[in-house]
Scaffold this active site. Structure first.
Site, PDB file in Angstrom:
ATOM      1  N   ARG A 214       5.734  -6.643  -3.366  1.00 43.02           N
ATOM      2  CA  ARG A 214       6.492  -5.396  -3.328  1.00 43.02           C
ATOM      3  C   ARG A 214       7.392  -5.388  -2.100  1.00 43.02           C
ATOM      4  NH1 ARG A 214       1.117  -4.259  -4.520  1.00 43.02           N
ATOM      5  NH2 ARG A 214       0.735  -3.287  -6.565  1.00 43.02           N
ATOM      6  N   LYS A 245       8.577  14.713  11.651  1.00 46.48           N
ATOM      7  CA  LYS A 245       8.156  16.111  11.663  1.00 46.48           C
ATOM      8  C   LYS A 245       8.534  16.741  13.002  1.00 46.48           C
ATOM      9  CE  LYS A 245       4.161  15.219   8.685  1.00 46.48           C
ATOM     10  NZ  LYS A 245       2.682  15.273   8.598  1.00 46.48           N
ATOM     11  N   HIS A 379      12.821  -4.086  -7.245  1.00 46.97           N
ATOM     12  CA  HIS A 379      11.480  -4.175  -7.830  1.00 46.97           C
ATOM     13  C   HIS A 379      11.463  -5.058  -9.075  1.00 46.97           C
ATOM     14  CE1 HIS A 379       7.349  -2.774  -7.794  1.00 46.97           C
ATOM     15  NE2 HIS A 379       7.411  -2.535  -9.095  1.00 46.97           N
ATOM     16  N   ARG A 382       9.723  -8.335  -8.782  1.00 50.67           N
ATOM     17  CA  ARG A 382       8.280  -8.351  -9.043  1.00 50.67           C
ATOM     18  C   ARG A 382       8.014  -8.512 -10.537  1.00 50.67           C
ATOM     19  NH1 ARG A 382       3.295  -7.199  -6.961  1.00 50.67           N
ATOM     20  NH2 ARG A 382       1.949  -5.712  -8.030  1.00 50.67           N
ATOM     21  N   TRP A 405      -3.037  -6.579  -8.784  1.00 50.46           N
ATOM     22  CA  TRP A 405      -3.299  -5.509  -9.741  1.00 50.46           C
ATOM     23  C   TRP A 405      -4.776  -5.169  -9.735  1.00 50.46           C
ATOM     24  CZ3 TRP A 405      -0.388  -8.431 -14.181  1.00 50.46           C
ATOM     25  CH2 TRP A 405       0.991  -8.319 -13.979  1.00 50.46           C
ATOM     26  N   TYR A 414       4.365  -5.037 -16.577  1.00 54.36           N
ATOM     27  CA  TYR A 414       5.136  -5.947 -15.731  1.00 54.36           C
ATOM     28  C   TYR A 414       5.582  -7.234 -16.420  1.00 54.36           C
ATOM     29  CZ  TYR A 414       4.675  -3.394 -11.361  1.00 54.36           C
ATOM     30  OH  TYR A 414       4.792  -2.463 -10.370  1.00 54.36           O
TER      31      TYR A 414
END
Length: 437
Positions: A214, A245, A379, A382, A405, A414
């Protein structure tokens, strides 16, 4: 005159006429949080109404789904409590960002005024709400994501006895056309690899295509996780950009200089992506400019699941490319001198700092253009890696481990049939039906 009451056995309901002229009903619902009996009171002018309400409470008690005592909660109150106090205990950062957007931007403005105990009987409210979202110009996928968030939040309310059923699990979710993913063909992969290796961190994209890492996993790779003797690479972390923040006491005033009061003009050139909408009146965003900002920037986090922590054996050529990249990075380190930030990152900026995911995505797009290959998501690399494993006939259990996985069902998402596989099947059919015996 108050009607004379006889003492009922423990736990039994009581109905009586009080001195105030009202009929009263009292029902024991169980044991409260303080350990004392949870005794509910109903008061009406008409006895039949009290009998009906007492019956409802008894059925609620007997079903095991007892509502909490106190002022009825609104949808806004529950969603705010859930997203701020319950979900953060178990959810990852990106999941929380999705929940917060769905709750604060969509669900509370659209449904927040409803009482929680009443909306449970009206799943159609959610269906109409999704339809309004889509009619306003939002994508069905956005409405579907809001539906998933609402289902989770109301499911938690059901588990905790705030409602007796989850209306969102009954409501119809917006239909979303599944995005068709086309993995890169072998020829395209070779062109992409050739173009990538002409760039500083080109090996990073070769790793993505070969190992299916990834984006965050690739950017979080560090040299100590490379085992040179065994030629393996350990994947345990991911790099992601998190939102800053405010650390100050007045976020609205702190970000006042950056509040957007008007929409962008039609020919806006300032934003490369979609133009952001104007800020709400009480905007508390723009925390990245806060002098006391906290919790943002590039953050190294654990991979998505335990299955995602994996060790992969590197193909010989990929291992050699990584070692070559290490030497080039060493030369950059010497050139940078004291300006180098030594974080042991495998892929860095020229000063040793980690690569921002957006910068990484822009680099991928530039590589595709240079290679003369069609547009593809980062992506999709992948998906391509998983499809290559399919073509090679690698057993499912091994594919699961290599891809990180947690379930073999991910294979359906996939792994895709590419043209070379389709052509091979056509050739086999041709031979079977029309070939020479």
């Amino acid at each position: 005159m108050e009607q004379k009451r006889t003492r009922n056995p423990n736990g039994r309901s009581t109905i009586y006429l009080g001195n105030d002229g009202y009929w009263h009903g009292r029902v024991t619902m169980g044991i409260g949080d303080d350990g004392k009996p949870d005794r509910r009171h109903v008061k009406r002018k008409d006895k039949d109404e009290v009998v009906e309400e007492v019956g409802k409470l008894e059925r609620e008690r007997d079903s095991g789904n007892v509502r909490k005592k106190g002022q009825p909660w609104t949808v806004e109150r529950w969603l705010t409590h859930w997203v701020e106090s319950i979900a953060p205990l178990t959810c990852r950062y990106k999941t929380m960002r999705g929940y917060q957007t769905a709750v604060y931007k969509h669900l509370i403005p659209g449904l927040g005024a409803h009482r929680l105990d009443r909306i449970q009987n009206h799943p159609e409210y959610f269906e109409k709400f999704y339809l309004r979202m889509i009619e306003s110009g939002l994508k069905p996928a956005t409405a579907h994501q809001v539906h998933r968030t609402a289902r989770t939040a109301f499911g938690e309310a059901y588990k905790r006895g705030r409602i007796q059923r989850n209306p969102v699990s009954i409501a119809k979710a917006p239909r979303v056309e599944e995005e068709e993913v086309e993995p890169l063909e072998v020829e395209d992969m070779q062109l992409v690899i050739k173009a990538a290796l002409e760039r500083r961190n080109g090996v990073r994209y070769v790793i993505a295509l070969a190992l299916g890492t990834r984006q965050g996993e690739s950017l979080a790779l560090k040299w100590p996780r490379l085992n040179r003797q065994k030629r393996t690479l350990r994947i345990t972390k991911a790099l992601q950009r998190q939102t800053w923040k405010h650390g100050c006491s007045d976020p609205h005033r702190c970000g006042a200089t950056y509040h957007k009061t008007e929409p962008c003009k039609a020919a806006c050139k300032r934003h490369t992506r979609a133009c952001p909408p104007p800020c709400p009146p009480a905007c508390t965003e723009h925390a990245r400019w806060c002098p006391q900002r906290t919790g943002g920037g590039l953050v190294e986090v654990d991979v998505k699941s335990r299955a995602g922590r994996r060790t992969v054996t590197l193909p010989d050529q990929l291992f050699d490319l990584i070692l070559k990249h290490e030497k080039l990075q060493g030369a950059e380190r010497e050139l940078a001198g004291t300006e180098w930030h030594d974080g042991e990152w495998m892929f860095t900026q020229p000063n040793g700092k980690p690569i921002d995911p957006r910068q990484d995505l822009d680099e991928w797009k530039a590589i595709l253009v240079e290679a003369g290959v069609r547009e593809a998501r980062l992506h999709d690399a992948r998906h391509t890696a998983a499809t290559v494993l399919l073509v090679l006939g690698v057993p499912d259990r091994v594919v699961m481990e290599l891809m990180g996985w947690s379930s073999v069902t991910m294979k359906q998402r996939y792994m895709h049939v590419i043209d070379s596989v389709r052509n091979d099947v056509a050739d086999r059919l041709n031979t079977y039906f029309w070939g020479t015996n």
